[in-house]
Motif scaffolding. Structure first.
Motif, PDB file in Angstrom:
ATOM      1  N   ILE A  85      12.511   4.759  14.622  1.00 62.95           N
ATOM      2  CA  ILE A  85      13.471   4.213  15.371  1.00 62.95           C
ATOM      3  C   ILE A  85      12.980   3.865  16.684  1.00 62.95           C
ATOM      4  CG2 ILE A  85      15.953   4.792  16.340  1.00 62.95           C
ATOM      5  CD1 ILE A  85      16.683   6.753  13.977  1.00 62.95           C
ATOM      6  N   LEU A  97      10.983   0.933  16.469  1.00 60.45           N
ATOM      7  CA  LEU A  97      11.829  -0.414  16.498  1.00 60.45           C
ATOM      8  C   LEU A  97      12.284  -0.927  18.023  1.00 60.45           C
ATOM      9  CD1 LEU A  97      13.821  -0.085  13.039  1.00 60.45           C
ATOM     10  CD2 LEU A  97      11.823  -1.532  13.574  1.00 60.45           C
ATOM     11  N   VAL A 106      10.647  -0.456  10.078  1.00 59.41           N
ATOM     12  CA  VAL A 106      11.615  -1.143   9.164  1.00 59.41           C
ATOM     13  C   VAL A 106      11.752  -0.839   7.803  1.00 59.41           C
ATOM     14  CG1 VAL A 106      12.397  -3.506   8.303  1.00 59.41           C
ATOM     15  CG2 VAL A 106      11.552  -3.508  10.720  1.00 59.41           C
ATOM     16  N   VAL A 127      13.087   3.036   8.232  1.00 61.45           N
ATOM     17  CA  VAL A 127      14.663   3.191   8.846  1.00 61.45           C
ATOM     18  C   VAL A 127      15.476   2.207   7.781  1.00 61.45           C
ATOM     19  CG1 VAL A 127      16.105   2.319  10.405  1.00 61.45           C
ATOM     20  CG2 VAL A 127      13.991   3.182  11.245  1.00 61.45           C
ATOM     21  N   GLY A 128      15.114   1.471   7.094  1.00 57.81           N
ATOM     22  CA  GLY A 128      16.148   0.888   6.130  1.00 57.81           C
ATOM     23  C   GLY A 128      16.080   1.735   4.968  1.00 57.81           C
ATOM     24  N   TRP A 180      22.010  -0.531  10.372  1.00 54.64           N
ATOM     25  CA  TRP A 180      21.437   0.054  11.397  1.00 54.64           C
ATOM     26  C   TRP A 180      20.037  -0.344  11.788  1.00 54.64           C
ATOM     27  CZ3 TRP A 180      22.617   3.186  15.038  1.00 54.64           C
ATOM     28  CH2 TRP A 180      23.811   4.133  14.711  1.00 54.64           C
ATOM     29  N   THR A 181      19.388  -0.911  10.846  1.00 55.30           N
ATOM     30  CA  THR A 181      17.856  -1.397  10.768  1.00 55.30           C
ATOM     31  C   THR A 181      18.021  -2.563  11.603  1.00 55.30           C
ATOM     32  OG1 THR A 181      17.229  -0.438   8.706  1.00 55.30           O
ATOM     33  CG2 THR A 181      15.841  -2.022   9.679  1.00 55.30           C
ATOM     34  N   THR A 182      19.033  -3.448  11.244  1.00 53.90           N
ATOM     35  CA  THR A 182      19.181  -5.000  11.750  1.00 53.90           C
ATOM     36  C   THR A 182      19.587  -4.487  13.411  1.00 53.90           C
ATOM     37  OG1 THR A 182      19.738  -5.951   9.661  1.00 53.90           O
ATOM     38  CG2 THR A 182      20.590  -6.931  11.728  1.00 53.90           C
ATOM     39  N   LEU A 225      13.517  -6.914   6.951  1.00 53.85           N
ATOM     40  CA  LEU A 225      14.808  -6.719   7.079  1.00 53.85           C
ATOM     41  C   LEU A 225      15.526  -7.265   5.508  1.00 53.85           C
ATOM     42  CD1 LEU A 225      16.361  -7.550  10.324  1.00 53.85           C
ATOM     43  CD2 LEU A 225      16.400  -5.334   8.967  1.00 53.85           C
ATOM     44  N   VAL A 270      14.720  -5.112   2.837  1.00 59.39           N
ATOM     45  CA  VAL A 270      15.586  -3.868   2.842  1.00 59.39           C
ATOM     46  C   VAL A 270      17.098  -4.619   2.023  1.00 59.39           C
ATOM     47  CG1 VAL A 270      17.122  -2.444   4.220  1.00 59.39           C
ATOM     48  CG2 VAL A 270      14.684  -2.673   4.635  1.00 59.39           C
TER      49      VAL A 270
END
Length: 312
Positions: free
Chosen positions: A14, A17, A42, A45-46, A53-55, A86, A89
């Motif tokens: 996190i 990112l 990414v 977290v994904g 949340w990742t986006t 992304l 994910v």
């Protein structure tokens, strides 16, 4: 208050990112290492928190980087390859097959790679002046090493050498978009493979020979490249012809990689003796050009025949 190592490890992606894009812009260190690190973040977290949340985190990180870079004017200093993660994910959450997920991520990686060199092309990097500078540089090196004098003694004039170098560089510069796309594709593939191997316990021992598998409809890209080249050549549409050439070049490299994976996969087969394996390796080096063509064709046909019998 005690903070466990496990909690710190969960928060590192996190933090990456949010701070990674700003660090890359402010310190001028954006490159392969940072792209791969952000892709790792990414993916992680994904996997843990999901696509939304990742986006959000990646958008905030890039927003901070844009503000610190002075707005959209200096946006060209920022890499966009982490956004491909992304798509990976999102595809996993929507039950895409692994091969379809990989294919569309490679397509997006190639597009991002091409767009990243548009400012360079607009600045005239691939223009006639740049080509002439490279030709002059090569001729100076030939003079310093004595190679130019040796070629002159063989009856090859400096004018002929200059014309040959100019034609070579002009041909190479036609494939600049293809090289840029392949750079992004290789970078993303490396990050994805390493993350899958190191951070996913179920497939920790995944061999690279079983990693590359694309869906059958990827063959339509080859057809598009051939058709674009033929139509562009027939009607003198330079842009369409160059597009077809670069697309076929990209597919040739990818198919060669798949062909190598098939070759390595079969070398691991217990049905082949050590002698046969040694003969195959020796023959592949002795007939190198034939081997390259064979591996490219093998990689293309694997899209529909699945020579390794990998699970769909």
């Amino acid at each position: 208050m005690y903070v466990s190592d496990q909690k710190v490890a969960r928060n590192i992606p996190i933090f990456a990112l949010l701070v990674g894009p700003w660090l890359g812009v402010s310190q001028g260190i954006w490159g392969w290492v940072l792209d791969i690190a952000l892709l790792f973040a990414v993916f992680e977290v994904g996997r843990v928190r999901g696509f939304r949340w990742t986006t959000l985190l990646l958008t905030l990180g890039y927003g901070i980087a844009v503000i610190t870079a002075g707005g959209l004017i200096n946006f060209g200093n920022i890499g966009f390859l982490p956004w491909v993660g992304l798509l990976s994910v999102w595809g996993r959450e929507h039950s895409w097959s692994q091969k379809s997920n990989l294919f569309w991520c490679l397509v997006l990686s190639g597009i991002i790679g091409v767009f990243s060199i548009i400012p360079v092309i607009q600045q005239g990097f691939v223009g006639s002046e740049a080509i002439q500078k490279l030709v002059n540089t090569m001729l100076d090196q030939y003079r310093q090493t004595g190679l130019l004098a040796s070629l002159n003694q063989q009856g090859i004039s400096e004018t002929e050498i200059q014309a040959s170098l100019q034609q070579t560089f002009q041909l190479l510069f036609l494939f600049v978009p293809g090289f840029a796309a392949l750079g992004s594709i290789i970078e993303y593939s490396l990050a994805r493979y390493l993350f899958t191997r190191w951070f996913t316990p179920k497939v920790k021992r995944l061999p690279i020979s079983s990693f590359f598998r694309l869906p059958w409809y990827a063959l339509w890209g080859v057809n598009l490249g051939i058709a674009s080249y033929l139509i562009g050549d027939q009607w003198s549409w330079t842009i369409l012809r160059i597009f077809g050439m670069n697309l076929m070049f990209i597919y040739a490299v990818i198919a060669f990689g798949i062909g190598c994976s098939i070759f390595l996969y079969n070398l691991r087969s217990p049905l082949l003796s050590g002698f046969i394996k040694a003969v195959l390796i020796l023959m592949s080096f002795l007939y190198f050009q034939v081997t390259i063509i064979s591996l490219i064709l093998l990689g293309l046909f694997d899209l529909v025949l699945n020579f390794r019998r990998l699970p769909e």
